[in-house]
Design a protein around this motif. Structure first.
Motif, PDB file in Angstrom:
ATOM      1  N   ALA A 116       0.833  -1.200   0.000  1.00 50.01           N
ATOM      2  CA  ALA A 116       0.000   0.000   0.000  1.00 50.01           C
ATOM      3  C   ALA A 116       0.869   1.252   0.000  1.00 50.01           C
ATOM      4  O   ALA A 116       0.603   2.220  -0.732  1.00 50.01           O
ATOM      5  CB  ALA A 116      -0.920  -0.004   1.217  1.00 50.01           C
ATOM      6  N   THR A 117       1.917   1.214   0.808  1.00 50.85           N
ATOM      7  CA  THR A 117       2.815   2.368   0.849  1.00 50.85           C
ATOM      8  C   THR A 117       3.509   2.579  -0.486  1.00 50.85           C
ATOM      9  O   THR A 117       3.641   3.721  -0.979  1.00 50.85           O
ATOM     10  CB  THR A 117       3.868   2.178   1.957  1.00 50.85           C
ATOM     11  OG1 THR A 117       3.209   1.990   3.200  1.00 50.85           O
ATOM     12  CG2 THR A 117       4.789   3.379   2.057  1.00 50.85           C
ATOM     13  N   PHE A 128       0.946   3.816  -2.939  1.00 53.45           N
ATOM     14  CA  PHE A 128       0.610   5.191  -2.566  1.00 53.45           C
ATOM     15  C   PHE A 128       1.698   6.158  -3.024  1.00 53.45           C
ATOM     16  O   PHE A 128       1.411   7.233  -3.584  1.00 53.45           O
ATOM     17  CB  PHE A 128       0.422   5.262  -1.055  1.00 53.45           C
ATOM     18  CG  PHE A 128       0.168   6.647  -0.535  1.00 53.45           C
ATOM     19  CD1 PHE A 128      -1.072   7.248  -0.664  1.00 53.45           C
ATOM     20  CD2 PHE A 128       1.187   7.357   0.097  1.00 53.45           C
ATOM     21  CE1 PHE A 128      -1.292   8.527  -0.186  1.00 53.45           C
ATOM     22  CE2 PHE A 128       0.971   8.628   0.577  1.00 53.45           C
ATOM     23  CZ  PHE A 128      -0.274   9.216   0.442  1.00 53.45           C
ATOM     24  N   ASP A 129       2.959   5.768  -2.827  1.00 50.67           N
ATOM     25  CA  ASP A 129       4.068   6.637  -3.248  1.00 50.67           C
ATOM     26  C   ASP A 129       4.111   6.782  -4.774  1.00 50.67           C
ATOM     27  O   ASP A 129       4.433   7.868  -5.294  1.00 50.67           O
ATOM     28  CB  ASP A 129       5.394   6.060  -2.744  1.00 50.67           C
ATOM     29  CG  ASP A 129       5.535   6.186  -1.229  1.00 50.67           C
ATOM     30  OD1 ASP A 129       4.845   7.041  -0.648  1.00 50.67           O
ATOM     31  OD2 ASP A 129       6.323   5.416  -0.640  1.00 50.67           O
ATOM     32  N   LYS A 137       1.316   9.150  -5.743  1.00 52.97           N
ATOM     33  CA  LYS A 137       1.719  10.516  -5.383  1.00 52.97           C
ATOM     34  C   LYS A 137       2.789  11.028  -6.331  1.00 52.97           C
ATOM     35  O   LYS A 137       2.762  12.203  -6.749  1.00 52.97           O
ATOM     36  CB  LYS A 137       2.234  10.514  -3.947  1.00 52.97           C
ATOM     37  CG  LYS A 137       2.582  11.897  -3.414  1.00 52.97           C
ATOM     38  CD  LYS A 137       3.021  11.810  -1.961  1.00 52.97           C
ATOM     39  CE  LYS A 137       3.344  13.193  -1.414  1.00 52.97           C
ATOM     40  NZ  LYS A 137       3.764  13.121   0.016  1.00 52.97           N
ATOM     41  N   LEU A 181      -3.976   0.215  -5.215  1.00 58.75           N
ATOM     42  CA  LEU A 181      -4.014   0.824  -3.888  1.00 58.75           C
ATOM     43  C   LEU A 181      -5.311   0.486  -3.153  1.00 58.75           C
ATOM     44  O   LEU A 181      -5.302   0.215  -1.948  1.00 58.75           O
ATOM     45  CB  LEU A 181      -3.845   2.340  -4.011  1.00 58.75           C
ATOM     46  CG  LEU A 181      -3.788   3.133  -2.696  1.00 58.75           C
ATOM     47  CD1 LEU A 181      -2.627   2.647  -1.840  1.00 58.75           C
ATOM     48  CD2 LEU A 181      -3.661   4.620  -2.980  1.00 58.75           C
ATOM     49  N   PHE A 200      -4.888  -1.488   0.340  1.00 57.24           N
ATOM     50  CA  PHE A 200      -4.935  -0.514   1.424  1.00 57.24           C
ATOM     51  C   PHE A 200      -5.677  -1.096   2.628  1.00 57.24           C
ATOM     52  O   PHE A 200      -6.737  -1.707   2.496  1.00 57.24           O
ATOM     53  CB  PHE A 200      -5.629   0.765   0.962  1.00 57.24           C
ATOM     54  CG  PHE A 200      -5.714   1.832   2.018  1.00 57.24           C
ATOM     55  CD1 PHE A 200      -4.593   2.558   2.377  1.00 57.24           C
ATOM     56  CD2 PHE A 200      -6.917   2.092   2.669  1.00 57.24           C
ATOM     57  CE1 PHE A 200      -4.654   3.534   3.351  1.00 57.24           C
ATOM     58  CE2 PHE A 200      -6.993   3.069   3.640  1.00 57.24           C
ATOM     59  CZ  PHE A 200      -5.861   3.791   3.991  1.00 57.24           C
ATOM     60  N   ILE A 243      -9.628   6.197   0.573  1.00 55.42           N
ATOM     61  CA  ILE A 243      -9.170   5.948  -0.797  1.00 55.42           C
ATOM     62  C   ILE A 243     -10.127   6.585  -1.798  1.00 55.42           C
ATOM     63  O   ILE A 243      -9.696   7.158  -2.821  1.00 55.42           O
ATOM     64  CB  ILE A 243      -9.039   4.433  -1.044  1.00 55.42           C
ATOM     65  CG1 ILE A 243      -7.968   3.841  -0.119  1.00 55.42           C
ATOM     66  CG2 ILE A 243      -8.687   4.147  -2.490  1.00 55.42           C
ATOM     67  CD1 ILE A 243      -6.584   4.388  -0.361  1.00 55.42           C
ATOM     68  N   PHE A 293      -3.114  13.592   0.474  1.00 53.45           N
ATOM     69  CA  PHE A 293      -1.946  12.709   0.528  1.00 53.45           C
ATOM     70  C   PHE A 293      -1.341  12.681   1.933  1.00 53.45           C
ATOM     71  O   PHE A 293      -0.903  11.627   2.416  1.00 53.45           O
ATOM     72  CB  PHE A 293      -0.880  13.160  -0.477  1.00 53.45           C
ATOM     73  CG  PHE A 293      -1.077  12.609  -1.855  1.00 53.45           C
ATOM     74  CD1 PHE A 293      -1.179  11.240  -2.068  1.00 53.45           C
ATOM     75  CD2 PHE A 293      -1.157  13.459  -2.957  1.00 53.45           C
ATOM     76  CE1 PHE A 293      -1.363  10.741  -3.351  1.00 53.45           C
ATOM     77  CE2 PHE A 293      -1.331  12.948  -4.234  1.00 53.45           C
ATOM     78  CZ  PHE A 293      -1.444  11.590  -4.435  1.00 53.45           C
ATOM     79  N   LEU A 321      -3.449  10.415   4.155  1.00 53.18           N
ATOM     80  CA  LEU A 321      -3.204   9.004   3.865  1.00 53.18           C
ATOM     81  C   LEU A 321      -1.793   8.576   4.278  1.00 53.18           C
ATOM     82  O   LEU A 321      -1.571   7.418   4.657  1.00 53.18           O
ATOM     83  CB  LEU A 321      -3.417   8.728   2.388  1.00 53.18           C
ATOM     84  CG  LEU A 321      -4.886   8.703   1.937  1.00 53.18           C
ATOM     85  CD1 LEU A 321      -4.982   8.497   0.435  1.00 53.18           C
ATOM     86  CD2 LEU A 321      -5.645   7.597   2.654  1.00 53.18           C
ATOM     87  N   THR A 322      -0.849   9.526   4.180  1.00 57.54           N
ATOM     88  CA  THR A 322       0.512   9.198   4.636  1.00 57.54           C
ATOM     89  C   THR A 322       0.517   8.877   6.121  1.00 57.54           C
ATOM     90  O   THR A 322       1.155   7.899   6.565  1.00 57.54           O
ATOM     91  CB  THR A 322       1.460  10.380   4.353  1.00 57.54           C
ATOM     92  OG1 THR A 322       1.490  10.625   2.947  1.00 57.54           O
ATOM     93  CG2 THR A 322       2.865  10.066   4.844  1.00 57.54           C
ATOM     94  N   ASN A 358      -1.037   5.480   6.600  1.00 59.61           N
ATOM     95  CA  ASN A 358      -0.091   4.423   6.231  1.00 59.61           C
ATOM     96  C   ASN A 358       0.955   4.202   7.315  1.00 59.61           C
ATOM     97  O   ASN A 358       1.340   3.068   7.623  1.00 59.61           O
ATOM     98  CB  ASN A 358       0.606   4.762   4.910  1.00 59.61           C
ATOM     99  CG  ASN A 358      -0.262   4.438   3.710  1.00 59.61           C
ATOM    100  OD1 ASN A 358      -1.101   3.546   3.768  1.00 59.61           O
ATOM    101  ND2 ASN A 358      -0.068   5.168   2.621  1.00 59.61           N
TER     102      ASN A 358
END
Length: 322
Positions: free
Chosen positions: A49-50, A53-54, A57, A103, A107, A114, A162, A165-166, A169
């Motif tokens: 997920a990380t 996500f990255d 982003k 994701l 997630f 999301i 973001f 969500l960061t 995470n």
């Protein structure tokens, strides 16, 4: 178990201890599998997920950077670089839905977060495309400020989403990390407890088995010592049909045979004693009879001597008379 030989008992003891350790190993393996599953879950969900996500982003940052680069190219008249920026923007926008699907699948958390991010990205892309279109349609490649402001604000709002969500995470990663550590600690405890349990059971079983064997051997030894001292009254207790039981039976048979032999010898001695008494009485009678015979012989000799003397006297008298 008393009906089996000592060899069979030892083999059974070894198999029992081995089975205990094997069971403990399987239990330890099951616990380790749980740790592996937790780590796999951590990798598949938190790490994946990380990572996704990255990447999402990064694509949005790439869209923003290329749009700003496109602005600069328009301002400086670098028309050859315009197509490169546009291609980068289109590529990033096309990759975004695929990564968002990944994701959403990996997630761990509230799904609305999301969905909110997806809506914010969609809005950002819409504002970006409007801003690009406004720049392309403008004579001086400058978009109206409200269009630019809407584009800028959509990116700022996307950045805030973001950030949310960061943090989520990071929290999920911390929770997963704590769960893995707890599972590792639990696995360590299970490992040590399993080993201690297996050793304890093995030692207890070995002590029980050896004590029973030693107790039987000591009992047979005590009976054998009593037998060596001439005590034929003690007998071995026969428990089972193993080698010790057979030895006990053999020792009991030996004791019984010795008792029978001693009884026969005693009976024979009594018979001999009785016969000796009879012979003693017979000898006494014989001696008495011999004595009587001897006395009678003495008397006979005396009578003969007297008769001889009398005959001599008669002969003398006859001679004198003649």
């Amino acid at each position: 178990m008393s009906d089996y030989s000592i060899k069979t008992k030892l083999i059974f003891l070894i198999l029992l201890i081995s089975s205990i350790f094997i069971s403990s190993s399987f239990f330890i393996k099951a616990t380790n599998n749980g740790v592996a599953q937790d780590f796999e879950q951590f990798y598949n969900h938190t790490f994946s997920a990380t990572s996704s996500f990255d990447e999402v982003k990064s694509l949005q940052v790439n869209v923003m950077v290329n749009i700003r680069g496109l602005q600069i190219a328009y301002l400086l008249g670098l028309t050859k670089q315009v197509d490169g920026y546009l291609n980068e923007i289109n590529t990033s926008m096309k990759k975004t839905p695929q990564l968002m699907s990944v994701l959403e699948r990996v997630f761990v958390g509230e799904p609305q977060q999301i969905r909110a991010l997806d809506s914010q990205i969609t809005l950002f892309h819409e504002k970006s495309l409007k801003f690009l279109k406004a720049m392309q349609e403008s004579d001086n490649n400058k978009a109206p400020f409200p269009v630019f402001a809407a584009f800028r604000d959509s990116y700022v709002d996307l950045g805030k989403q973001f950030d949310v969500l960061t943090k989520l995470n990071i929290q999920n990663a911390d929770v997963s990390y704590a769960a893995i550590n707890e599972a590792i600690v639990k696995s360590s405890w299970v490992f040590y407890l399993s080993i201690m349990f297996a050793l304890s059971v093995a030692v207890i079983v070995a002590i029980i088995f050896s004590n029973r064997m030693i107790r039987s051997i000591r009992h047979v030894k005590d009976v054998a010592i009593s037998l060596s001292k001439g005590d034929l009254t003690k007998r071995c207790k026969v428990d089972g049909h193993d080698e010790i039981g057979e030895l006990s039976e053999a020792l009991n048979t030996t004791t019984e045979n010795l008792r029978t032999t001693m009884a026969s010898i005693s009976e024979s001695a009594n018979v001999v004693a009785k016969n000796s008494e009879v012979m003693l009485v017979a000898n006494t009678d014989i001696q008495n009879a011999v004595q009587e015979v001897s006395d009678n012989n003495v008397q006979s000799v005396a009578a003969i001597e007297e008769m001889t003397a009398t005959s001599k006297d008669i002969a003398n008298n006859i001679a004198e008379t003649a």
